[in-house]
Design a protein around this motif. Structure first.
Motif, PDB file in Angstrom:
ATOM      1  N   ALA A  67       0.819  -1.219   0.000  1.00  0.00           N
ATOM      2  CA  ALA A  67       0.000   0.000   0.000  1.00  0.00           C
ATOM      3  C   ALA A  67       0.848   1.263   0.000  1.00  0.00           C
ATOM      4  CB  ALA A  67      -0.939   0.001   1.203  1.00  0.00           C
ATOM      5  N   VAL A  68       2.137   1.124   0.324  1.00  0.00           N
ATOM      6  CA  VAL A  68       3.050   2.277   0.337  1.00  0.00           C
ATOM      7  C   VAL A  68       3.686   2.404  -1.039  1.00  0.00           C
ATOM      8  CG1 VAL A  68       5.155   3.232   1.346  1.00  0.00           C
ATOM      9  CG2 VAL A  68       3.482   2.081   2.810  1.00  0.00           C
ATOM     10  N   ARG A  69       3.310   3.451  -1.763  1.00  0.00           N
ATOM     11  CA  ARG A  69       3.854   3.690  -3.099  1.00  0.00           C
ATOM     12  C   ARG A  69       4.975   4.720  -3.101  1.00  0.00           C
ATOM     13  NH1 ARG A  69       3.157  -0.133  -6.255  1.00  0.00           N
ATOM     14  NH2 ARG A  69       3.273   1.242  -8.075  1.00  0.00           N
ATOM     15  N   ALA A  70       5.000   5.575  -2.077  1.00  0.00           N
ATOM     16  CA  ALA A  70       6.025   6.611  -1.989  1.00  0.00           C
ATOM     17  C   ALA A  70       6.370   6.825  -0.524  1.00  0.00           C
ATOM     18  CB  ALA A  70       5.543   7.915  -2.613  1.00  0.00           C
ATOM     19  N   ALA A  71       7.676   6.860  -0.211  1.00  0.00           N
ATOM     20  CA  ALA A  71       8.121   7.004   1.177  1.00  0.00           C
ATOM     21  C   ALA A  71       9.258   8.011   1.260  1.00  0.00           C
ATOM     22  CB  ALA A  71       8.551   5.661   1.752  1.00  0.00           C
ATOM     23  N   LEU A  72       9.379   8.617   2.427  1.00  0.00           N
ATOM     24  CA  LEU A  72      10.398   9.635   2.686  1.00  0.00           C
ATOM     25  C   LEU A  72      11.040   9.355   4.029  1.00  0.00           C
ATOM     26  CD1 LEU A  72      11.794  12.438   2.266  1.00  0.00           C
ATOM     27  CD2 LEU A  72       9.772  13.452   3.366  1.00  0.00           C
ATOM     28  N   ASP A  73      12.384   9.295   4.060  1.00  0.00           N
ATOM     29  CA  ASP A  73      13.130   9.149   5.306  1.00  0.00           C
ATOM     30  C   ASP A  73      13.781  10.496   5.633  1.00  0.00           C
ATOM     31  OD1 ASP A  73      14.022   7.375   7.454  1.00  0.00           O
ATOM     32  OD2 ASP A  73      16.033   7.702   6.658  1.00  0.00           O
ATOM     33  N   MET A  92      11.187   6.390  -3.466  1.00  0.00           N
ATOM     34  CA  MET A  92      11.836   6.447  -2.146  1.00  0.00           C
ATOM     35  C   MET A  92      12.792   7.628  -2.124  1.00  0.00           C
ATOM     36  SD  MET A  92      12.094   4.733   0.849  1.00  0.00           S
ATOM     37  CE  MET A  92      12.486   6.077   1.988  1.00  0.00           C
ATOM     38  N   ALA A  93      12.599   8.528  -1.158  1.00  0.00           N
ATOM     39  CA  ALA A  93      13.458   9.698  -1.025  1.00  0.00           C
ATOM     40  C   ALA A  93      13.975   9.775   0.403  1.00  0.00           C
ATOM     41  CB  ALA A  93      12.687  10.977  -1.377  1.00  0.00           C
ATOM     42  N   ALA A  94      15.078  10.481   0.575  1.00  0.00           N
ATOM     43  CA  ALA A  94      15.653  10.707   1.898  1.00  0.00           C
ATOM     44  C   ALA A  94      16.229  12.118   1.935  1.00  0.00           C
ATOM     45  CB  ALA A  94      16.740   9.679   2.203  1.00  0.00           C
ATOM     46  N   THR A  95      16.187  12.750   3.099  1.00  0.00           N
ATOM     47  CA  THR A  95      16.773  14.084   3.254  1.00  0.00           C
ATOM     48  C   THR A  95      17.927  14.041   4.237  1.00  0.00           C
ATOM     49  OG1 THR A  95      15.379  14.779   5.121  1.00  0.00           O
ATOM     50  CG2 THR A  95      14.501  15.127   2.895  1.00  0.00           C
ATOM     51  N   GLN A 110      21.981   5.998  -3.210  1.00  0.00           N
ATOM     52  CA  GLN A 110      21.653   6.238  -4.617  1.00  0.00           C
ATOM     53  C   GLN A 110      21.730   4.968  -5.464  1.00  0.00           C
ATOM     54  OE1 GLN A 110      24.042   9.080  -7.124  1.00  0.00           O
ATOM     55  NE2 GLN A 110      22.182  10.305  -6.927  1.00  0.00           N
ATOM     56  N   PRO A 111      22.745   4.108  -5.279  1.00  0.00           N
ATOM     57  CA  PRO A 111      22.763   2.861  -6.059  1.00  0.00           C
ATOM     58  C   PRO A 111      21.578   1.942  -5.758  1.00  0.00           C
ATOM     59  CG  PRO A 111      24.936   3.327  -5.136  1.00  0.00           C
ATOM     60  CD  PRO A 111      23.986   4.274  -4.486  1.00  0.00           C
ATOM     61  N   ARG A 112      20.908   2.165  -4.636  1.00  0.00           N
ATOM     62  CA  ARG A 112      19.736   1.367  -4.274  1.00  0.00           C
ATOM     63  C   ARG A 112      18.437   2.000  -4.777  1.00  0.00           C
ATOM     64  NH1 ARG A 112      23.644   0.486  -0.410  1.00  0.00           N
ATOM     65  NH2 ARG A 112      23.626  -1.526   0.697  1.00  0.00           N
ATOM     66  N   GLY A 113      18.550   3.094  -5.521  1.00  0.00           N
ATOM     67  CA  GLY A 113      17.373   3.721  -6.095  1.00  0.00           C
ATOM     68  C   GLY A 113      16.722   4.775  -5.222  1.00  0.00           C
ATOM     69  N   VAL A 114      17.392   5.213  -4.167  1.00  0.00           N
ATOM     70  CA  VAL A 114      16.856   6.239  -3.282  1.00  0.00           C
ATOM     71  C   VAL A 114      17.334   7.607  -3.745  1.00  0.00           C
ATOM     72  CG1 VAL A 114      16.754   7.087  -0.908  1.00  0.00           C
ATOM     73  CG2 VAL A 114      16.883   4.615  -1.356  1.00  0.00           C
ATOM     74  N   VAL A 115      16.420   8.556  -3.872  1.00  0.00           N
ATOM     75  CA  VAL A 115      16.775   9.928  -4.205  1.00  0.00           C
ATOM     76  C   VAL A 115      17.144  10.642  -2.905  1.00  0.00           C
ATOM     77  CG1 VAL A 115      15.958  12.110  -5.164  1.00  0.00           C
ATOM     78  CG2 VAL A 115      15.232   9.940  -6.188  1.00  0.00           C
TER      79      VAL A 115
END
Length: 272
Positions: A67-73, A92-95, A110-115
């Motif tokens: 159910a989670v299509r977009a996540a932010l850490d 998937m994004a992280a700040t 980044q190599p794992r597909g996280v922006v």
């Protein structure tokens, strides 16, 4: 820091063996890098109990929810916790704001597909309203509840492990003296619940545990204070050399310096 257990190796002194002195221990700690949240440097020199719930394992389960299509850490540090919690949702994004951690997190995630997004730790976050089904954070320096509520989609969840009240106050007060009641109330779970609800979120889970920490040599103390900078704000070896030498003598004579951390597991939901 390394998990405390019956298998924890005996404390060691670096360089010149068990008789290594104050100056050698401090110099080694000053030379150690402090970027990221890898605490392996403390192996054999300090321990900290871990919360019973296992945040990274629980995080992995939430990220894997279809159910989670977009996540932010948020405030991902060096990305170590998130890196071990995949696979990730389609977006998937992280700040992160601190440049050394930002570089480390980018290399790792980044190599794992996280922006990985560079940005300040205060509002506004550089994301649209309702952009994420899940927002996560481990040990955020500050929790901006209204911003978390804003970027969560209706029905979305904030899942985090927070540093709780009076964390490592034994160490803080050794260097700073007694801390007042206002400081002791910071990060209190009841206050956080009220702030979350004021921002329009429903607190669905909140658990706090107090955990034992041990520092086996003065080098571990110095490295910890350089890495976890809010423990003694403005800490430098030069400014606190006399207190460090006093603490070195105490550890040498009496054994490990004992402190306690608190951790709070938080889950809050934006109403659908």
């Amino acid at each position: 820091m390394p998990h405390s257990s019956s298998d924890t190796p005996a404390p060691r002194s670096p360089g010149s063996g068990p008789e290594a002195g104050f100056d050698a221990l401090v110099a080694e700690a000053q030379a150690a890098p402090v970027d990221g949240w890898d605490f392996s440097w403390f192996e054999g020199r300090a321990t900290e109990e871990r919360p019973s719930w296992g945040y990274q394992r629980l995080l992995a389960g939430r990220l894997a929810d279809p159910a989670v299509r977009a996540a932010l850490d948020l405030q991902t540090g060096g990305g170590e916790v998130l890196a071990g919690a995949g696979p990730y949702p389609p977006a998937m994004a992280a700040t992160e704001s601190w440049p050394p951690n930002l570089a480390r997190a980018t290399r790792l995630l980044q190599p794992r597909g996280v922006v990985v997004v560079a940005g300040p730790e205060e509002p506004p976050l550089p994301f649209a309203d309702g952009a994420f089904d899940l927002v996560t954070s481990r040990h955020p320096a500050t929790v901006w509840w209204p911003e978390i509520a804003r970027v969560l989609a209706p029905g979305g969840t904030y899942f985090a492990q927070h540093v709780g009240p009076e964390t490592v106050f034994e160490l803080s007060e050794f260097f700073l003296g007694p801390l007042g009641g206002e400081v002791r109330r910071l990060r209190h779970p009841e206050a956080e619940r009220a702030q979350a609800e004021q921002a329009g979120l429903e607190m669905t889970d909140q658990r706090t545990e107090r955990l034992r920490m041990e520092f086996h040599d003065i080098g571990a103390v110095v490295h910890f204070l350089r890495k976890v900078v809010w423990t003694v704000p403005g800490f430098t070896v030069e400014a606190y050399r006399d207190k460090l030498r006093e603490l070195h003598g105490r550890i040498t004579a009496e054994g490990p310096f004992v402190a306690h951390s608190t951790r709070t597991l938080v889950e809050a939901r934006r109403p659908a």
